[in-house]
Write a protein that holds these residues in place. Structure first.
Motif, PDB file in Angstrom:
ATOM      1  N   PRO A 184     105.725  72.039  17.380  1.00 29.24           N
ATOM      2  CA  PRO A 184     104.948  72.915  18.248  1.00 29.24           C
ATOM      3  C   PRO A 184     105.508  74.337  18.241  1.00 29.24           C
ATOM      4  O   PRO A 184     106.717  74.548  18.055  1.00 29.24           O
ATOM      5  CB  PRO A 184     105.081  72.283  19.632  1.00 29.24           C
ATOM      6  CG  PRO A 184     106.070  71.196  19.529  1.00 29.24           C
ATOM      7  CD  PRO A 184     106.421  70.990  18.092  1.00 29.24           C
ATOM      8  N   LEU A 185     104.618  75.302  18.438  1.00 29.08           N
ATOM      9  CA  LEU A 185     105.067  76.688  18.571  1.00 29.08           C
ATOM     10  C   LEU A 185     105.864  76.815  19.862  1.00 29.08           C
ATOM     11  O   LEU A 185     105.592  76.114  20.841  1.00 29.08           O
ATOM     12  CB  LEU A 185     103.869  77.640  18.601  1.00 29.08           C
ATOM     13  CG  LEU A 185     103.044  77.713  17.328  1.00 29.08           C
ATOM     14  CD1 LEU A 185     101.846  78.646  17.520  1.00 29.08           C
ATOM     15  CD2 LEU A 185     103.878  78.193  16.158  1.00 29.08           C
ATOM     16  N   PRO A 186     106.839  77.735  19.906  1.00 25.60           N
ATOM     17  CA  PRO A 186     107.675  77.862  21.109  1.00 25.60           C
ATOM     18  C   PRO A 186     106.920  78.389  22.327  1.00 25.60           C
ATOM     19  O   PRO A 186     107.336  78.173  23.452  1.00 25.60           O
ATOM     20  CB  PRO A 186     108.783  78.827  20.682  1.00 25.60           C
ATOM     21  CG  PRO A 186     108.270  79.510  19.470  1.00 25.60           C
ATOM     22  CD  PRO A 186     107.270  78.601  18.833  1.00 25.60           C
ATOM     23  N   GLN A 187     105.806  79.095  22.108  1.00 31.60           N
ATOM     24  CA  GLN A 187     105.018  79.616  23.222  1.00 31.60           C
ATOM     25  C   GLN A 187     103.566  79.204  23.033  1.00 31.60           C
ATOM     26  O   GLN A 187     103.160  78.817  21.946  1.00 31.60           O
ATOM     27  CB  GLN A 187     105.113  81.140  23.282  1.00 31.60           C
ATOM     28  CG  GLN A 187     106.517  81.645  23.536  1.00 31.60           C
ATOM     29  CD  GLN A 187     106.560  83.162  23.616  1.00 31.60           C
ATOM     30  OE1 GLN A 187     105.843  83.835  22.906  1.00 31.60           O
ATOM     31  NE2 GLN A 187     107.389  83.672  24.502  1.00 31.60           N
ATOM     32  N   ASN A 188     102.783  79.330  24.072  1.00 32.26           N
ATOM     33  CA  ASN A 188     101.371  78.990  24.002  1.00 32.26           C
ATOM     34  C   ASN A 188     100.513  80.210  23.672  1.00 32.26           C
ATOM     35  O   ASN A 188      99.394  80.334  24.165  1.00 32.26           O
ATOM     36  CB  ASN A 188     100.909  78.338  25.308  1.00 32.26           C
ATOM     37  CG  ASN A 188     101.476  76.945  25.469  1.00 32.26           C
ATOM     38  OD1 ASN A 188     101.791  76.280  24.485  1.00 32.26           O
ATOM     39  ND2 ASN A 188     101.616  76.494  26.688  1.00 32.26           N
ATOM     40  N   THR A 189     101.081  81.100  22.861  1.00 33.79           N
ATOM     41  CA  THR A 189     100.336  82.262  22.399  1.00 33.79           C
ATOM     42  C   THR A 189     100.636  82.516  20.931  1.00 33.79           C
ATOM     43  O   THR A 189     101.673  82.090  20.414  1.00 33.79           O
ATOM     44  CB  THR A 189     100.695  83.538  23.194  1.00 33.79           C
ATOM     45  OG1 THR A 189     102.097  83.788  23.071  1.00 33.79           O
ATOM     46  CG2 THR A 189     100.306  83.433  24.652  1.00 33.79           C
ATOM     47  N   TYR A 190      99.697  83.210  20.289  1.00 34.65           N
ATOM     48  CA  TYR A 190      99.887  83.672  18.912  1.00 34.65           C
ATOM     49  C   TYR A 190      99.341  85.087  18.878  1.00 34.65           C
ATOM     50  O   TYR A 190      98.244  85.349  19.379  1.00 34.65           O
ATOM     51  CB  TYR A 190      99.131  82.775  17.925  1.00 34.65           C
ATOM     52  CG  TYR A 190      99.379  83.152  16.481  1.00 34.65           C
ATOM     53  CD1 TYR A 190     100.416  82.564  15.774  1.00 34.65           C
ATOM     54  CD2 TYR A 190      98.594  84.110  15.834  1.00 34.65           C
ATOM     55  CE1 TYR A 190     100.674  82.908  14.454  1.00 34.65           C
ATOM     56  CE2 TYR A 190      98.847  84.454  14.520  1.00 34.65           C
ATOM     57  CZ  TYR A 190      99.879  83.854  13.836  1.00 34.65           C
ATOM     58  OH  TYR A 190     100.134  84.202  12.528  1.00 34.65           O
ATOM     59  N   GLU A 191     100.122  86.034  18.321  1.00 37.77           N
ATOM     60  CA  GLU A 191      99.714  87.436  18.319  1.00 37.77           C
ATOM     61  C   GLU A 191      99.409  87.926  16.916  1.00 37.77           C
ATOM     62  O   GLU A 191     100.123  87.611  15.964  1.00 37.77           O
ATOM     63  CB  GLU A 191     100.812  88.313  18.923  1.00 37.77           C
ATOM     64  CG  GLU A 191     101.021  88.081  20.395  1.00 37.77           C
ATOM     65  CD  GLU A 191     101.909  89.121  21.035  1.00 37.77           C
ATOM     66  OE1 GLU A 191     101.915  90.287  20.573  1.00 37.77           O
ATOM     67  OE2 GLU A 191     102.605  88.771  21.998  1.00 37.77           O
ATOM     68  N   ILE A 192      98.339  88.698  16.826  1.00 43.60           N
ATOM     69  CA  ILE A 192      97.991  89.404  15.594  1.00 43.60           C
ATOM     70  C   ILE A 192      98.059  90.890  15.914  1.00 43.60           C
ATOM     71  O   ILE A 192      97.287  91.391  16.744  1.00 43.60           O
ATOM     72  CB  ILE A 192      96.580  89.029  15.099  1.00 43.60           C
ATOM     73  CG1 ILE A 192      96.499  87.531  14.784  1.00 43.60           C
ATOM     74  CG2 ILE A 192      96.201  89.867  13.876  1.00 43.60           C
ATOM     75  CD1 ILE A 192      95.105  87.043  14.432  1.00 43.60           C
ATOM     76  N   ALA A 193      99.032  91.585  15.304  1.00 42.60           N
ATOM     77  CA  ALA A 193      99.154  93.032  15.516  1.00 42.60           C
ATOM     78  C   ALA A 193      97.903  93.709  14.979  1.00 42.60           C
ATOM     79  O   ALA A 193      97.377  93.341  13.930  1.00 42.60           O
ATOM     80  CB  ALA A 193     100.401  93.561  14.822  1.00 42.60           C
ATOM     81  N   LEU A 194      97.413  94.705  15.702  1.00 42.78           N
ATOM     82  CA  LEU A 194      96.139  95.327  15.354  1.00 42.78           C
ATOM     83  C   LEU A 194      96.269  96.645  14.602  1.00 42.78           C
ATOM     84  O   LEU A 194      95.257  97.225  14.219  1.00 42.78           O
ATOM     85  CB  LEU A 194      95.308  95.547  16.629  1.00 42.78           C
ATOM     86  CG  LEU A 194      94.923  94.269  17.359  1.00 42.78           C
ATOM     87  CD1 LEU A 194      94.167  94.607  18.639  1.00 42.78           C
ATOM     88  CD2 LEU A 194      94.090  93.365  16.467  1.00 42.78           C
ATOM     89  N   HIS A 195      97.488  97.110  14.368  1.00 39.00           N
ATOM     90  CA  HIS A 195      97.662  98.394  13.690  1.00 39.00           C
ATOM     91  C   HIS A 195      97.064  98.335  12.287  1.00 39.00           C
ATOM     92  O   HIS A 195      97.433  97.497  11.478  1.00 39.00           O
ATOM     93  CB  HIS A 195      99.146  98.765  13.644  1.00 39.00           C
ATOM     94  CG  HIS A 195      99.367 100.185  13.259  1.00 39.00           C
ATOM     95  ND1 HIS A 195      99.431 100.590  11.959  1.00 39.00           N
ATOM     96  CD2 HIS A 195      99.507 101.294  14.021  1.00 39.00           C
ATOM     97  CE1 HIS A 195      99.608 101.890  11.919  1.00 39.00           C
ATOM     98  NE2 HIS A 195      99.660 102.346  13.158  1.00 39.00           N
ATOM     99  N   ASP A 196      96.117  99.197  12.009  1.00 38.88           N
ATOM    100  CA  ASP A 196      95.425  99.271  10.712  1.00 38.88           C
ATOM    101  C   ASP A 196      94.677  97.994  10.350  1.00 38.88           C
ATOM    102  O   ASP A 196      94.542  97.658   9.174  1.00 38.88           O
ATOM    103  CB  ASP A 196      96.397  99.636   9.577  1.00 38.88           C
ATOM    104  CG  ASP A 196      96.836 101.088   9.647  1.00 38.88           C
ATOM    105  OD1 ASP A 196      96.129 101.896  10.274  1.00 38.88           O
ATOM    106  OD2 ASP A 196      97.877 101.412   9.062  1.00 38.88           O
ATOM    107  N   LEU A 197      94.160  97.284  11.350  1.00 39.45           N
ATOM    108  CA  LEU A 197      93.384  96.072  11.094  1.00 39.45           C
ATOM    109  C   LEU A 197      92.136  96.404  10.291  1.00 39.45           C
ATOM    110  O   LEU A 197      91.416  97.357  10.597  1.00 39.45           O
ATOM    111  CB  LEU A 197      92.968  95.409  12.410  1.00 39.45           C
ATOM    112  CG  LEU A 197      92.019  94.214  12.248  1.00 39.45           C
ATOM    113  CD1 LEU A 197      92.813  92.980  11.858  1.00 39.45           C
ATOM    114  CD2 LEU A 197      91.235  93.974  13.507  1.00 39.45           C
TER     115      LEU A 197
END
Length: 113
Positions: free
Chosen positions: A76-89
């Protein structure tokens, strides 16, 4: 302006797949990670809302996920979130079940199951 449109398009795509498993393949430098994540909510954290200068704007996926460790076991992932950085998406491809996108730091392939 195109950047904001791509961020909204990605957010809409994810919101259309809530409670489904999304396979997220992230390629950064010489490393590729694969995460299986069941999204329950999507938030956007703007740079104005950052806690410190290091944190940039991100798409925050809430839910539960897992990844494979070095032995190939799902953990399992250590947190219940996953982040996608948006810079230059930039979205390179999108359809009902797939999204391919690039950011300043990584390439992503998302597949809805």
């Amino acid at each position: 302006m195109e950047h904001e449109k791509d961020v909204q398009t990605l957010s809409d795509w994810l919101n259309n797949h809530l409670k489904r498993t999304i396979i997220i393949k992230k390629h950064e430098l010489d490393d590729t990670d694969e995460v299986h994540f069941t999204v329950t909510e999507v938030d956007i954290r703007s740079e104005d809302n950052a806690i410190d200068d290091y944190v940039e704007s991100s798409l925050i996926l809430h839910g539960e996920g897992s990844t494979s460790n070095a032995d190939g076991d799902n953990v399992p992932l250590p947190q219940n979130t996953y982040e996608i950085a948006l810079h230059d998406l930039r979205i390179d491809h999108i359809d009902d079940t797939h999204v391919k996108l690039n950011t300043e730091r990584a390439q992503y392939a998302l597949t809805a199951k």
